[in-house]
Design a protein around this motif. Structure first.
Motif, short mmCIF file in Angstrom:
data_model
loop_
_atom_site.label_atom_id
_atom_site.label_comp_id
_atom_site.label_asym_id
_atom_site.label_seq_id
_atom_site.Cartn_x
_atom_site.Cartn_y
_atom_site.Cartn_z
N ASN A 1 -4.67 -1.86 8.05
CA ASN A 1 -4.30 -0.66 7.14
C ASN A 1 -4.36 0.61 8.14
O ASN A 1 -3.49 1.31 7.57
N GLN A 2 -5.42 0.88 8.98
CA GLN A 2 -5.40 2.05 9.52
C GLN A 2 -4.09 1.95 10.47
O GLN A 2 -3.44 2.97 10.66
N ALA A 3 -3.67 1.00 10.95
CA ALA A 3 -2.57 0.99 12.00
C ALA A 3 -1.25 1.48 11.08
O ALA A 3 -0.35 2.12 11.52
N VAL A 4 -1.22 0.83 9.94
CA VAL A 4 0.02 1.24 8.79
C VAL A 4 -0.03 2.61 8.56
O VAL A 4 0.97 3.22 8.63
N PRO B 1 6.82 -5.81 6.61
CA PRO B 1 8.22 -6.27 6.76
C PRO B 1 8.27 -7.16 8.23
O PRO B 1 7.99 -6.83 9.15
N LEU B 2 8.88 -8.42 8.07
CA LEU B 2 8.88 -9.23 8.97
C LEU B 2 9.85 -8.82 10.36
O LEU B 2 9.44 -9.29 11.29
N TRP B 3 10.73 -7.91 9.96
CA TRP B 3 11.74 -7.54 11.25
C TRP B 3 10.91 -6.87 12.26
O TRP B 3 11.55 -6.87 13.15
N GLN B 4 9.83 -6.43 12.09
CA GLN B 4 9.11 -5.87 13.24
C GLN B 4 8.53 -6.55 13.95
O GLN B 4 8.31 -6.26 15.14
N PHE B 5 8.43 -7.94 13.69
CA PHE B 5 7.68 -8.77 14.56
C PHE B 5 8.70 -9.82 15.09
O PHE B 5 8.14 -10.96 15.77
N ASN C 1 3.71 7.94 -10.95
CA ASN C 1 3.54 6.44 -11.53
C ASN C 1 3.61 5.57 -10.21
O ASN C 1 3.49 4.17 -10.28
N PHE C 2 4.63 6.19 -9.07
CA PHE C 2 4.52 4.98 -8.04
C PHE C 2 3.47 4.48 -7.49
O PHE C 2 2.54 5.24 -7.42
N SER C 3 3.78 3.17 -7.17
CA SER C 3 2.66 2.33 -6.38
C SER C 3 3.60 1.44 -5.54
O SER C 3 4.24 0.79 -5.83
N PRO C 4 2.88 1.40 -4.33
CA PRO C 4 3.17 0.32 -3.23
C PRO C 4 3.44 -1.03 -3.67
O PRO C 4 4.52 -1.65 -3.43
N GLY D 1 4.60 -0.37 7.17
CA GLY D 1 4.15 -1.22 5.90
C GLY D 1 3.51 -0.43 4.55
O GLY D 1 3.55 0.70 4.64
N LEU D 2 3.44 -1.11 3.49
CA LEU D 2 3.14 -0.69 2.35
C LEU D 2 1.61 -1.11 2.04
O LEU D 2 1.56 -2.48 1.90
N ILE D 3 0.72 -0.38 1.80
CA ILE D 3 -0.76 -0.76 1.36
C ILE D 3 -0.71 -0.72 -0.24
O ILE D 3 -0.56 0.33 -0.74
N GLY D 4 -1.04 -1.86 -0.55
CA GLY D 4 -1.15 -2.05 -1.97
C GLY D 4 -2.53 -2.39 -2.35
O GLY D 4 -3.44 -2.05 -1.57
N HIS D 5 -2.82 -2.56 -3.70
CA HIS D 5 -4.15 -2.87 -4.21
C HIS D 5 -4.85 -3.95 -3.71
O HIS D 5 -5.97 -4.25 -3.36
N HIS D 6 -3.96 -5.24 -3.43
CA HIS D 6 -4.43 -6.54 -2.93
C HIS D 6 -3.97 -7.01 -1.65
O HIS D 6 -4.34 -8.13 -1.28
#
Length: 105
Positions: free
Chosen positions: A7-10, A27-31, A58-61, A17-22
């Motif tokens: 999460n810190q790297a993101v 995205p896999l294209w990065q790897f 109201n935006f949420s990842p 990446g998108l940090i969500g609640h859970h």
């Protein structure tokens, strides 16, 4: 890496990446060794902008992650994440805007 390290790297922009609640959506294209010919940053930015602009405060990842992992009728019942670099960015952005319209009405 621990979840906190990811999460810190993101948050620092690498990887994207998108940090969500859970979960954190990476995205896999990065790897992949077989990176797509399409410009991932442009496509991802257009989709994210559709959600951020349409959802405002109201935006949420999590909404983006859910959309990307759910079959969309306008995409031939395919998941956006599975066709992100196969279809035209306009079609994916339109699908994202359609999802936002459904969520906000």
């Amino acid at each position: 890496m621990t979840v906190d390290e990811v999460n810190q790297a993101v948050e620092q922009g690498r990887p994207a990446g998108l940090i969500g609640h859970h979960e954190t959506f990476l995205p896999l294209w990065q790897f992949s060794d077989n990176r797509p010919a399409a410009q991932p940053g442009i496509i991802v930015t257009r989709v994210l902008n559709a959600f951020v602009e349409g959802m405002s405060s109201n935006f949420s990842p999590d909404l983006v992650v859910l959309w990307a992992a759910t079959e969309q009728e306008e995409l031939g019942d395919r998941e956006p994440r599975s066709i992100m670099f196969v279809e035209e960015p306009d079609l994916l952005e339109w699908s994202a805007r359609r999802a936002v319209a459904e969520l906000t009405h």
